[in-house]
Enzyme design. Sequence first.
Site, PDB file in Angstrom:
ATOM      1  N   HIS A 250     -21.335 -15.713  -3.576  1.00 50.99           N
ATOM      2  CA  HIS A 250     -20.369 -14.240  -3.883  1.00 50.99           C
ATOM      3  C   HIS A 250     -19.672 -13.283  -4.555  1.00 50.99           C
ATOM      4  O   HIS A 250     -20.305 -12.261  -5.046  1.00 50.99           O
ATOM      5  CB  HIS A 250     -21.350 -13.661  -2.602  1.00 50.99           C
ATOM      6  CG  HIS A 250     -21.439 -12.184  -2.356  1.00 50.99           C
ATOM      7  ND1 HIS A 250     -22.288 -11.604  -3.067  1.00 50.99           N
ATOM      8  CD2 HIS A 250     -20.650 -11.375  -1.853  1.00 50.99           C
ATOM      9  CE1 HIS A 250     -21.968 -10.668  -3.297  1.00 50.99           C
ATOM     10  NE2 HIS A 250     -21.248 -10.309  -1.223  1.00 50.99           N
TER      11      HIS A 250
ATOM     12  N   ARG B 262     -13.049 -11.520   2.377  1.00 48.38           N
ATOM     13  CA  ARG B 262     -13.273 -10.855   1.728  1.00 48.38           C
ATOM     14  C   ARG B 262     -14.211  -9.689   3.246  1.00 48.38           C
ATOM     15  O   ARG B 262     -15.471 -10.596   3.319  1.00 48.38           O
ATOM     16  CB  ARG B 262     -14.107  -9.473   0.826  1.00 48.38           C
ATOM     17  CG  ARG B 262     -14.264  -8.329   0.090  1.00 48.38           C
ATOM     18  CD  ARG B 262     -14.587  -7.596  -0.758  1.00 48.38           C
ATOM     19  NE  ARG B 262     -15.446  -9.085  -1.757  1.00 48.38           N
ATOM     20  CZ  ARG B 262     -17.187  -8.350  -1.183  1.00 48.38           C
ATOM     21  NH1 ARG B 262     -17.176  -7.179   0.169  1.00 48.38           N
ATOM     22  NH2 ARG B 262     -17.962  -8.589  -1.362  1.00 48.38           N
TER      23      ARG B 262
ATOM     24  N   LEU C 244     -17.680  -0.927 -11.737  1.00 48.28           N
ATOM     25  CA  LEU C 244     -16.404   0.127 -10.458  1.00 48.28           C
ATOM     26  C   LEU C 244     -14.395   0.000 -11.272  1.00 48.28           C
ATOM     27  O   LEU C 244     -14.328   1.671 -11.877  1.00 48.28           O
ATOM     28  CB  LEU C 244     -15.900   0.227  -9.518  1.00 48.28           C
ATOM     29  CG  LEU C 244     -17.878   0.001  -8.922  1.00 48.28           C
ATOM     30  CD1 LEU C 244     -18.009   0.065  -7.655  1.00 48.28           C
ATOM     31  CD2 LEU C 244     -18.055   1.928  -9.567  1.00 48.28           C
ATOM     32  N   ALA C 245     -14.297  -0.804 -11.013  1.00 45.23           N
ATOM     33  CA  ALA C 245     -12.746  -1.064 -11.218  1.00 45.23           C
ATOM     34  C   ALA C 245     -12.535  -0.544 -13.105  1.00 45.23           C
ATOM     35  O   ALA C 245     -11.624   0.769 -12.635  1.00 45.23           O
ATOM     36  CB  ALA C 245     -11.861  -2.142 -11.257  1.00 45.23           C
TER      37      ALA C 245
ATOM     38  N   GLY D 221     -13.851  -4.208 -19.301  1.00 41.42           N
ATOM     39  CA  GLY D 221     -14.874  -4.008 -18.073  1.00 41.42           C
ATOM     40  C   GLY D 221     -15.721  -3.173 -18.190  1.00 41.42           C
ATOM     41  O   GLY D 221     -14.741  -1.641 -17.448  1.00 41.42           O
ATOM     42  N   GLY D 222     -17.231  -2.057 -17.917  1.00 37.35           N
ATOM     43  CA  GLY D 222     -17.301  -1.071 -17.588  1.00 37.35           C
ATOM     44  C   GLY D 222     -17.954  -1.399 -16.060  1.00 37.35           C
ATOM     45  O   GLY D 222     -18.749  -0.903 -15.654  1.00 37.35           O
TER      46      GLY D 222
ATOM     47  N   ARG E  86     -18.197 -12.893   6.429  1.00 35.07           N
ATOM     48  CA  ARG E  86     -19.201 -13.483   6.263  1.00 35.07           C
ATOM     49  C   ARG E  86     -18.596 -15.121   6.250  1.00 35.07           C
ATOM     50  O   ARG E  86     -20.337 -15.890   6.658  1.00 35.07           O
ATOM     51  CB  ARG E  86     -19.222 -12.989   5.146  1.00 35.07           C
ATOM     52  CG  ARG E  86     -19.463 -11.980   4.847  1.00 35.07           C
ATOM     53  CD  ARG E  86     -19.269 -11.212   2.964  1.00 35.07           C
ATOM     54  NE  ARG E  86     -20.165  -9.356   3.587  1.00 35.07           N
ATOM     55  CZ  ARG E  86     -19.819  -9.052   2.120  1.00 35.07           C
ATOM     56  NH1 ARG E  86     -19.408  -9.609   1.418  1.00 35.07           N
ATOM     57  NH2 ARG E  86     -20.884  -7.809   2.302  1.00 35.07           N
TER      58      ARG E  86
ATOM     59  N   SER F 180     -28.535  -8.080   1.797  1.00 35.82           N
ATOM     60  CA  SER F 180     -26.604  -7.378   2.266  1.00 35.82           C
ATOM     61  C   SER F 180     -26.441  -7.629   3.190  1.00 35.82           C
ATOM     62  O   SER F 180     -27.420  -7.457   4.938  1.00 35.82           O
ATOM     63  CB  SER F 180     -27.123  -5.711   1.489  1.00 35.82           C
ATOM     64  OG  SER F 180     -26.386  -4.942   2.486  1.00 35.82           O
TER      65      SER F 180
END
Lengths: 592, 237, 249
Positions: A364, A398, A13-14, A10-11, A297, A250
Amino acid sequence: MAARKIIVVGGGLAGLAAVIKIAEAGGAVDLFSIVPVKRSHSVCAQGGINAAKNLKGEGDTTWQHFDDTIYGGDFLANQTPVKAMCEAAPGIIDLLDRMGVPFNRTPEGQLDFRRFGGTLYNRTAFAGATTGQQLLYALDEQVRRHESEGKVKKYEGWEFLSAIIDGKGVVRGIVAMNLRTMDLQAFMADAVILATGGVGAIFGKSTNSVVCTGSAQSAVFQQGVYYANGEFIQVHPTSIPGEDKLRLMSESARGEGGRVWVPRNPGDKRPGRSIPESDRFYFLEEWYPKYGNLVPRDVATRAIHKVVYQLGLGIDGQPMVYLDLSHIDCHTLHRKLGGILEIYQKFVGVDPCVEPMKIFPGMHYTMGGLWVDFNQMTNIPGLFAAGECEYQYHGANRLGANSLVSCIFGGFVAGPNALQYASSAPAPEGDGGAAAELARQAEINKKLIENQGGENPFKLWRELGESMTEHVTVTRYNKSIKESDEKIVELLERYKRVNLSDKSQWANTSFAFARQLKNMLELSRTITLGAILRDESRGAHYKPDFPDRNDERFLKTTKASFTGSVEGPRIEFEEVDTQFIKPRARRYDVAS
Amino acid sequence: MATVESPASPQLRSGVEPLRAGQGSSFIWRKLHSLLGIVPIGAFLLEHLLSNYEALKGPLAYGNQVKFLNSLPMVRVLEWVFIFLPLLYHGLYGFYIWLRGKSNVVYYPWAGNWMYTIQRYTGLIALAYIIQHVWRQRFTGVMLPENPYYAFHKVQVELSNPWMLAIYVIAMIAICWHFAYGVWLFAAKWGITPGVNARRRFGYVCIALGIGLACLGLAGIFAFVGPWYPSAPIPTP
Amino acid sequence: MAERTVIFEIKRQANPDAPAVWERFEIPWRHGMNVISALMDIAGNPVTADGRQTTPITYDSNCLEEICGSCAMLINGKARMACSALIDNLEQPIRIEPLTKFPLVRDLQVDRSVLFENLKRVKAWVPIDGTYDLGPGPRVYPQQQETNYPLSNCISCTCCMEVCPQFNVETGFVGAATIAQVKLFNNHPTGKVFKEERLRALAGDGGVQECGYAQNCVEACPKQLPLTTAISDIGRDVVVQKVQDWLRS
């Protein structure tokens, strides 16, 4: 001694964060990604990244960030890692700043911050409305640097199929498929980190990218990794419904002053901008006076559903409400929200500076994920997970702009821990199980190619998505969740008759998709079964039949393990770490 | 490492190669091409068109101008170093540029793309024209350096052929276009006009320059074929 | 009443060695359709307009909101992103082809890795000392941010390269995207440290000098990057650098 080899899958952010830490510490990394890493789904994040830098003189603290995150997540998250994340966040922002992320600035040249949902502080650093893109590029550039120095080898266009687990239950590598030649190959490593994102595709249309199928998580889940809190799925209140996907609008739109409303009169035919203030129902502001449009949210999404489905006030009778920016100065909007204005303009053809946007909630984010310990390691030694694919930081819901920080922090924890683990890992016996795993995967491929029957994988997927979206998103009733679960069982049965119209062995995308679909189906039962068992309402999981949170029974992590039987995954519950903040009632309509 | 391969996968064709960072010398040759187009070639073009304009004053004035130019010190050296060699280089390297560019104005009919394509074809016209022009007017027939007062007559005979007249007119327009847009390109590519508005404003300047030069050049041609000096005899100074 | 449909003509090639063929599809029209949703429909029902069974179309896509840069292809002859190509704005039949300047993999999928290799060759990154805590980065004023942010919006879609008449195998031109990234990193207070190196790299064969200033790049760029301005600025900086190098050698 040769450098320890770590595989990162997986490329986003993490994954990239982990790669950077490992390369910096002298480890060797093989980085696997379905798409070129610069095209990973992190690129879609818009609004910003949270860190209590307190640059606005508000007295913000990392403790306050921690408290907001735990409270926003309805106390389901283990508090130790969340606390560590919130404490690390300001340093992460500084680092990103040094890497050249073009964050918006104050006139003094400091980082600018804006407000996001679930907090009363301006805590969100941002680069226009394409913060995820800018962060991903910054990490991508650092990885490219390490790559050019020979510390990282990229395998772009390769799909992770399974982990190689030896006789002692320790991970020794992975089997991956070259998506061009369709070749299978075993890659050995001292540790493996999965950073494979969310599971949006299980819901058919979502705000997620095409690659967010959860296939990798499901593969290791089927190999014995626990999958935790699967039932917690975030439905974002503001997205643009589309034919191919739901496009995110957003939360930063509200952070910059955007207001959500519907016409008070359900039959109002006037265009949004010509409806006078007195005829507008700003329901979030009326119902939640303290947080207003910036409630978390799950709260905003339920409110929109209530307005549309219970009060019948959707615009023109349709499932839509207004997200209004038209009262804000156009130049300011473009400076701070340019990216999302452009999306709305391009895909809807209407200028949001002039006309209120029409939006509706859409699937989401995956709060749940692979179970990991505080070192980001799963229950299979040597297998780590970071980012959206694990469950650790967001509890039952989240907060906006916490995902980017959790991804980077998770990667920063997983990378060094994997290296540490690798340095003391016992040497594998023989081939570590590589040949057997490779043969197993080759057999699956062979069967799939040769399979006869009348089922089209894309049609099965559509049915899965429709059922999951209808029954297992915002409002959940046990009866209808069961309907979805039965649907999945039916689809798993029909999957056995899946017939590929393309049987070639060259860049066969439908073949790769059919393999992902099987994994989606297996994983989706952790969502349905977890949701059925959790007879309470907590964060994003809302059951009208059980409207209250039940800490006594359910202040617990759901842990699903794969059984392979038709009954589906076995579910057990684990205590939640609440040592720092005592659970309290979560009420955004009154001061807490 | 263990693999399971499918039989004989196809190979991708090779594509455009990556940047040869810091390697090779194409930079200097390309920039030289660009620079020479302005100085000395552009400067010479200006001089040449002004000289031609003298023809409007008659065969004698024109002859005097030719005589004056040929009386400059080390004129043969100047001619080769500042005219023939730069022209030859600019023309041949330009031909090479044309060969390697793949015009796609059919698919992308945008203004800049049209100009790109036109720049290449005006360059080709200019190259072909200048070769024949230099050959026929400078290196064959009556030698003008030695016989400057034959100049008007020589040109007039040349332009009496309507085909040749058409070639001169077309070439004049093409060359002025090529030069004017070349000046604009020079400013853009050498970073003199990086701003969008600056480029647009300078564009107007270059349009005026191009039109001015073309008028000047066409006026010069007209002197030979117009009603004023029909079948002019060789003047005696 | 006949159902409203959309006609597609798609250029297909099973692999780099196979012949290219055109296939025609007729797909039910839906409100707000884009090219990607049509390709998804074909995957669900891979049958041509004349009723012949075929295979789903291979193409790159990911985010579907024009930010990942995956789905660039030729739509009615023009390079653009398939996700933001709304059917109602396109003339029918809609002709879809792969990008022509990159090695073809299959159908609409091409290999664009040359761009990523180019980014390596110009050191398109900020060389930080390490990821340990060194405090905040350098101060950046809003004006600087507003210059750099647009350049940082490049999604690596390669449309600018596809439409460039100079980007081809003869010239080996690096293309506008990489030049814009050089400007971005040369502007950064820390990224500057490689400024001279990047400029020298761009004076190599295939460098900025190959630009013919057709300006197609800036017309085609889906993210409206100021590409021609970047080429101008970098063109000047490279000349200055080379002259300095020559005078100081």
